[in-house]
Design a protein around this motif. Structure first.
Motif: not given
Length: 125
Positions: A74, A80, A101, A104, A123
């Motif tokens: 991230r 994702r 975050n 997901v 995703a």
């Protein structure tokens, strides 16, 4: 149009091969068999101005844990991440990873290839 890229990280060679084979019809697939290799491959790809859209990441790796690697990814880019786990993770842990975050989605192994493909597509959307 170029196919989206999926990086698959699992320290079980047979699962890594199976996931990659299921995904390669629809996506460009990169593989890594450790947390360190995952971060290195992700960073190298980004340095070459190539995008990784989705990371499929095993929770329990030989050299690290998926939650740690997911949060590092991230921080490096905008992929994702979907966590794969053979263990039921605490709901609070999963919610925290989602709210930060880092991930997901999460899938509990064993994962059918149809479900894997559906979740990767979800995703991307």
């Amino acid at each position: 149009m170029e196919k989206p890229t999926v990086l698959v990280c699992d320290d079980e060679a047979d699962l890594l091969t199976m996931y990659a084979a299921a995904l390669k019809k629809h996506y460009n697939v990169l593989t890594a068999s450790s947390g360190r290799a995952c971060i290195e491959k992700y960073t190298d790809h980004m340095l070459r101005s190539k995008n990784i859209n989705v990371v499929l990441l095993d929770y329990r790796l030989g050299d690290s844990t998926g939650d740690d690697i997911a949060c590092k990814i991230r921080d490096l880019g905008n992929a994702r991440t979907i966590l794969l786990s053979a263990y039921d993770l605490e709901r609070e842990k999963v919610d925290e990873l989602k709210s930060n975050n880092c991930i997901v989605d999460i899938m509990i192994k064993p994962v059918s290839m149809r479900v894997l493909l559906d979740r990767v597509q979800k995703a991307l959307n």
